[in-house]
Design an enzyme around this catalytic site. Sequence first.
Site, PDB file in Angstrom:
ATOM      1  N   ASN A   1       0.866  -1.183   0.000  1.00  0.00           N
ATOM      2  CA  ASN A   1       0.000   0.000   0.000  1.00  0.00           C
ATOM      3  C   ASN A   1       0.902   1.232   0.000  1.00  0.00           C
ATOM      4  O   ASN A   1       1.519   1.547   1.006  1.00  0.00           O
ATOM      5  CB  ASN A   1      -0.884  -0.047   1.260  1.00  0.00           C
ATOM      6  CG  ASN A   1      -1.719   1.208   1.433  1.00  0.00           C
ATOM      7  OD1 ASN A   1      -1.828   2.027   0.519  1.00  0.00           O
ATOM      8  ND2 ASN A   1      -2.304   1.370   2.604  1.00  0.00           N
TER       9      ASN A   1
ATOM     10  N   LYS B   1       0.096   4.310  -0.323  1.00  0.00           N
ATOM     11  CA  LYS B   1      -0.535   5.487   0.298  1.00  0.00           C
ATOM     12  C   LYS B   1      -0.291   6.729  -0.576  1.00  0.00           C
ATOM     13  O   LYS B   1      -0.247   6.618  -1.782  1.00  0.00           O
ATOM     14  CB  LYS B   1      -0.028   5.646   1.729  1.00  0.00           C
ATOM     15  CG  LYS B   1      -0.149   4.341   2.527  1.00  0.00           C
ATOM     16  CD  LYS B   1       0.118   4.497   3.985  1.00  0.00           C
ATOM     17  CE  LYS B   1      -0.035   3.141   4.672  1.00  0.00           C
ATOM     18  NZ  LYS B   1       0.110   3.194   6.098  1.00  0.00           N
TER      19      LYS B   1
ATOM     20  N   HIS C   1      -9.247   0.967   5.224  1.00  0.00           N
ATOM     21  CA  HIS C   1      -7.940   1.188   5.847  1.00  0.00           C
ATOM     22  C   HIS C   1      -8.095   2.133   7.039  1.00  0.00           C
ATOM     23  O   HIS C   1      -8.908   3.062   7.002  1.00  0.00           O
ATOM     24  CB  HIS C   1      -6.951   1.768   4.828  1.00  0.00           C
ATOM     25  CG  HIS C   1      -5.560   1.759   5.361  1.00  0.00           C
ATOM     26  ND1 HIS C   1      -5.094   2.737   6.203  1.00  0.00           N
ATOM     27  CD2 HIS C   1      -4.552   0.862   5.225  1.00  0.00           C
ATOM     28  CE1 HIS C   1      -3.849   2.449   6.551  1.00  0.00           C
ATOM     29  NE2 HIS C   1      -3.498   1.319   5.966  1.00  0.00           N
TER      30      HIS C   1
ATOM     31  N   GLU D   1      -6.490   4.565   8.023  1.00  0.00           N
ATOM     32  CA  GLU D   1      -6.328   5.993   7.728  1.00  0.00           C
ATOM     33  C   GLU D   1      -7.598   6.569   7.094  1.00  0.00           C
ATOM     34  O   GLU D   1      -7.927   7.732   7.302  1.00  0.00           O
ATOM     35  CB  GLU D   1      -5.097   6.190   6.818  1.00  0.00           C
ATOM     36  CG  GLU D   1      -3.814   5.982   7.614  1.00  0.00           C
ATOM     37  CD  GLU D   1      -2.661   5.370   6.845  1.00  0.00           C
ATOM     38  OE1 GLU D   1      -2.658   5.424   5.600  1.00  0.00           O
ATOM     39  OE2 GLU D   1      -1.755   4.818   7.505  1.00  0.00           O
TER      40      GLU D   1
ATOM     41  N   GLU E   1      -5.134  -5.168  10.711  1.00  0.00           N
ATOM     42  CA  GLU E   1      -4.073  -4.179  10.900  1.00  0.00           C
ATOM     43  C   GLU E   1      -4.298  -3.431  12.220  1.00  0.00           C
ATOM     44  O   GLU E   1      -5.068  -2.456  12.259  1.00  0.00           O
ATOM     45  CB  GLU E   1      -4.088  -3.167   9.756  1.00  0.00           C
ATOM     46  CG  GLU E   1      -3.865  -3.773   8.394  1.00  0.00           C
ATOM     47  CD  GLU E   1      -3.331  -2.754   7.408  1.00  0.00           C
ATOM     48  OE1 GLU E   1      -2.193  -2.894   6.979  1.00  0.00           O
ATOM     49  OE2 GLU E   1      -4.052  -1.794   7.108  1.00  0.00           O
TER      50      GLU E   1
ATOM     51  N   GLY F   1       2.767   2.041  10.754  1.00  0.00           N
ATOM     52  CA  GLY F   1       3.702   3.149  10.579  1.00  0.00           C
ATOM     53  C   GLY F   1       4.420   3.554  11.856  1.00  0.00           C
ATOM     54  O   GLY F   1       5.062   4.603  11.907  1.00  0.00           O
TER      55      GLY F   1
ATOM     56  N   SER G   1       3.792  -2.392  10.241  1.00  0.00           N
ATOM     57  CA  SER G   1       5.251  -2.411  10.413  1.00  0.00           C
ATOM     58  C   SER G   1       5.899  -3.754  10.069  1.00  0.00           C
ATOM     59  O   SER G   1       6.834  -4.191  10.741  1.00  0.00           O
ATOM     60  CB  SER G   1       5.636  -1.970  11.827  1.00  0.00           C
ATOM     61  OG  SER G   1       5.192  -0.644  12.060  1.00  0.00           O
TER      62      SER G   1
HETATM   63  P1  PGA Z   1       3.074   0.082   7.629  1.00  0.00           P
HETATM   64  O1  PGA Z   1       1.606   0.290   7.049  1.00  0.00           O
HETATM   65  O2  PGA Z   1       3.613  -1.189   7.019  1.00  0.00           O
HETATM   66  O3  PGA Z   1       3.853   1.307   7.199  1.00  0.00           O
HETATM   67  O4  PGA Z   1       2.964  -0.030   9.109  1.00  0.00           O
HETATM   68  C1  PGA Z   1       0.724  -0.784   6.864  1.00  0.00           C
HETATM   69  C2  PGA Z   1      -0.561  -0.287   6.275  1.00  0.00           C
HETATM   70  O5  PGA Z   1      -0.967   0.838   6.589  1.00  0.00           O
HETATM   71  O6  PGA Z   1      -1.193  -0.975   5.476  1.00  0.00           O
END
Ligand code: PGA
Length: 252
Positions: free
Chosen positions: A9, A11, A94, A96, A166, A172, A212
């Site tokens: 992803n 983003k 997601h 976010e 997640e 992140g 992560s």
């Molecule tokens: P990340 O994000 O691997 O940077 O923690 C995962 C995601 O948001 O799908």
Amino acid sequence: MRKKIVAGNWKMNNDLNQTIDLINELKELKNIKDVSVMIAPAYPFLKTSHDLLEDSPIEVVSQNVHQKSNGAYTGEVSIEMLQSIGVSTTLIGHSERRAYFNESDDVLLAKTEFALDNNFNIIFCFGEELSDRKSKKHFEIVKIQLDNTVMKIKKESWKNIILAYEPVWAIGTGETASPEQAQEMHEFIRNCVENTFDKSISEEVSILYGGSVKPSNANEIFNKKDVDGGLIGGASLSAKDFKLIIEANSSL
Ligand code: PGA
């Protein structure tokens, strides 16, 4: 047999040239056995990405989609638009999108239903916040998120659903769920699917872990029985790291 999947992803990262460069590096990926690889670049570059990967098994997917077919929804993108450029899978839910764009379970259910009814595949994302885990409500919260959305979907549509657990506290942040924490939640999710539907569906649905994931921890997470792969944010922006993560799943 469940599908093993590694999805990147991207983003709101990478301009056109960076998108092309990263895809060209990923195209060198050879000998990946038994793993479906997906990338989700930003909307403006989906068509270019799809065209660049025409002869490659890597699938280009969308990060989001709107729940209506067309109309006066400034700034939104429809299923039909995505289908017209060869995209047939999207992320939905997601964290976010939930946190920064107020996407509620009701909106996510509408997106999910609309996508599935229009022959689209979805990667449905969900997961608890840090405060939920600290107060030991993580199983309860995840069950509510699922009950309000994908558990309302008709049985026949489940072949087009991939789940992505997640935990928000791991996205992140550099903090990853331990392989044991991932496994116990994935097992719980699979049991929820079995209880609402049946064992054939729960055994067939791929459940990805996201939060992560890095080359250094991918193998031990993917090695767990109910973890079928990963949804990768930060580390998918580096071709080298993303390839190592794919290889970690492929070697299992
Ligand atoms: P990340 O994000 O691997 O940077 O923690 C995962 C995601 O948001 O799908």
